[in-house]
Design a protein around this motif. Structure first.
Motif, PDB file in Angstrom:
ATOM      1  N   SER A   1       2.873  -6.278   1.134  1.00 50.33           N
ATOM      2  CA  SER A   1       3.526  -6.759   0.654  1.00 50.33           C
ATOM      3  C   SER A   1       3.337  -6.766  -1.030  1.00 50.33           C
ATOM      4  O   SER A   1       3.913  -6.789  -2.008  1.00 50.33           O
ATOM      5  CB  SER A   1       4.450  -8.239   0.839  1.00 50.33           C
ATOM      6  OG  SER A   1       4.783  -8.365   1.769  1.00 50.33           O
ATOM      7  N   TRP A   2       2.138  -6.879  -1.521  1.00 54.18           N
ATOM      8  CA  TRP A   2       0.785  -6.935  -2.680  1.00 54.18           C
ATOM      9  C   TRP A   2       1.259  -5.672  -2.935  1.00 54.18           C
ATOM     10  O   TRP A   2       0.824  -4.987  -4.239  1.00 54.18           O
ATOM     11  CB  TRP A   2      -0.038  -7.088  -2.595  1.00 54.18           C
ATOM     12  CG  TRP A   2      -1.070  -7.207  -3.752  1.00 54.18           C
ATOM     13  CD1 TRP A   2      -1.047  -7.852  -5.115  1.00 54.18           C
ATOM     14  CD2 TRP A   2      -2.031  -6.434  -4.009  1.00 54.18           C
ATOM     15  NE1 TRP A   2      -1.676  -7.281  -5.397  1.00 54.18           N
ATOM     16  CE2 TRP A   2      -2.655  -6.176  -4.790  1.00 54.18           C
ATOM     17  CE3 TRP A   2      -2.730  -5.167  -3.120  1.00 54.18           C
ATOM     18  CZ2 TRP A   2      -3.230  -5.618  -5.949  1.00 54.18           C
ATOM     19  CZ3 TRP A   2      -3.108  -4.100  -3.588  1.00 54.18           C
ATOM     20  CH2 TRP A   2      -4.098  -4.585  -5.179  1.00 54.18           C
TER      21      TRP A   2
ATOM     22  N   ALA B   1       6.422  -1.243  -7.402  1.00 56.46           N
ATOM     23  CA  ALA B   1       7.814  -1.073  -7.681  1.00 56.46           C
ATOM     24  C   ALA B   1       7.352  -0.184  -9.192  1.00 56.46           C
ATOM     25  O   ALA B   1       9.134  -0.147  -9.397  1.00 56.46           O
ATOM     26  CB  ALA B   1       7.966  -2.788  -7.921  1.00 56.46           C
TER      27      ALA B   1
ATOM     28  N   VAL C   1       9.533 -11.512  -1.066  1.00 57.43           N
ATOM     29  CA  VAL C   1       9.312  -9.899  -1.836  1.00 57.43           C
ATOM     30  C   VAL C   1      10.594  -9.413  -0.679  1.00 57.43           C
ATOM     31  O   VAL C   1      10.854  -8.538  -2.490  1.00 57.43           O
ATOM     32  CB  VAL C   1       8.182 -10.032  -0.734  1.00 57.43           C
ATOM     33  CG1 VAL C   1       7.386  -8.853  -1.384  1.00 57.43           C
ATOM     34  CG2 VAL C   1       7.005 -10.764  -1.692  1.00 57.43           C
TER      35      VAL C   1
ATOM     36  N   THR D   1      12.035  -6.432  -3.316  1.00 58.16           N
ATOM     37  CA  THR D   1      12.441  -4.796  -3.278  1.00 58.16           C
ATOM     38  C   THR D   1      13.357  -4.154  -2.383  1.00 58.16           C
ATOM     39  O   THR D   1      13.512  -3.117  -2.925  1.00 58.16           O
ATOM     40  CB  THR D   1      11.438  -4.857  -2.151  1.00 58.16           C
ATOM     41  OG1 THR D   1       9.893  -5.136  -2.431  1.00 58.16           O
ATOM     42  CG2 THR D   1      10.953  -3.516  -1.872  1.00 58.16           C
TER      43      THR D   1
ATOM     44  N   ARG E   1       4.945  -4.715  -4.575  1.00 59.15           N
ATOM     45  CA  ARG E   1       5.141  -4.577  -5.080  1.00 59.15           C
ATOM     46  C   ARG E   1       4.574  -4.436  -6.505  1.00 59.15           C
ATOM     47  O   ARG E   1       5.327  -3.796  -7.451  1.00 59.15           O
ATOM     48  CB  ARG E   1       4.895  -6.414  -5.560  1.00 59.15           C
ATOM     49  CG  ARG E   1       5.482  -7.555  -4.286  1.00 59.15           C
ATOM     50  CD  ARG E   1       6.901  -6.899  -4.655  1.00 59.15           C
ATOM     51  NE  ARG E   1       7.339  -7.314  -6.336  1.00 59.15           N
ATOM     52  CZ  ARG E   1       8.595  -6.337  -6.229  1.00 59.15           C
ATOM     53  NH1 ARG E   1       9.633  -5.472  -5.279  1.00 59.15           N
ATOM     54  NH2 ARG E   1       9.385  -6.849  -7.602  1.00 59.15           N
TER      55      ARG E   1
END
Length: 222
Positions: free
Chosen positions: A42-43, A49, A196, A200, A46
């Motif tokens: 997830s880190w 992005a 998250v 996304t 993000r």
């Protein structure tokens, strides 16, 4: 006064008590494995992005796809950007996919790309949700069985002494606490990962919309 410890619960427990403890341990290990792995993913997602804006800042489609490929470590946004390199069908095929217009073909390709990215984003969330919802009940089962086992032992001895009952019952209550300790991190992680994913997927929808407008407009000009 006798202290309530997990070691005492384990020593007094039978095969079922031990099996419940091992099950909670397995659930905890599986939960933390996915929490750490999904947290890292997830880190990285993000962090990637920003490649969407870099894509549109690129001078050509090939350059834009290359920028996304280099900056999207998890391939979430790349799945959409790669559709720009798919050649447009000439409409001469006999398949159902060539029986529709360019706009519908692009829509189908982008929808499939979003689906693949969604599957990657949601991988492991079902397991976390299952652990979060069942771990407290597994711990409660261990408590109920431990109390039953303790009362059965006291009943068979024929003498009821509060010290002999309080120790096993108190230690059995530990299993409820263990179940909550397993469930709480899973619940918090599940909610965090869902947030998250919502962010996304919202960005993917917007990216897909812009790509669709660009690719169909480009086809219309030709």
């Amino acid at each position: 006064m006798e202290h309530f410890t997990f070691a005492g619960y384990w020593e007094r427990g039978d095969a079922i008590s031990h099996a419940i403890a091992w099950l909670l341990l397995a659930m905890s290990l599986a939960s933390w494995f996915f929490i750490l792995s999904k947290g890292l993913m997830s880190w990285r997602v993000r962090r990637s992005a920003r490649v969407v804006q870099r894509f549109w800042d690129a001078p050509t489609l090939a350059d834009g796809v290359a920028v996304v490929s280099a900056g999207d470590a998890e391939g979430i946004y790349l799945a959409l950007a790669e559709q720009c390199t798919v050649p447009a069908p000439d409409g001469k095929g006999n398949s159902l996919g060539t029986a529709v217009g360019r706009s519908e073909q692009v829509t189908r390709l982008l929808r499939d790309a979003i689906h693949r990215s969604t599957v990657r984003l949601e991988l492991g969330l079902t397991l976390l949700a299952s652990i979060a919802s069942t771990a407290p009940f597994v711990g409660l089962l261990g408590t109920v069985w431990g109390i039953y086992h303790a009362l059965a032992a006291v009943s068979s001895s024929g003498a009821v002494e509060i010290d002999k009952v309080a120790g096993p019952v108190g230690e059995a209550l530990i299993m409820t606490g263990v179940g909550l300790m397993v469930a709480i991190p899973a619940v918090l992680a599940y909610n965090g990962f869902n947030r998250v994913n919502r962010l996304t997927l919202s960005e993917l929808d917007a990216f897909a919309y812009d790509l669709h407008a660009y690719l169909t407009q480009d086809a219309a000009k030709r």
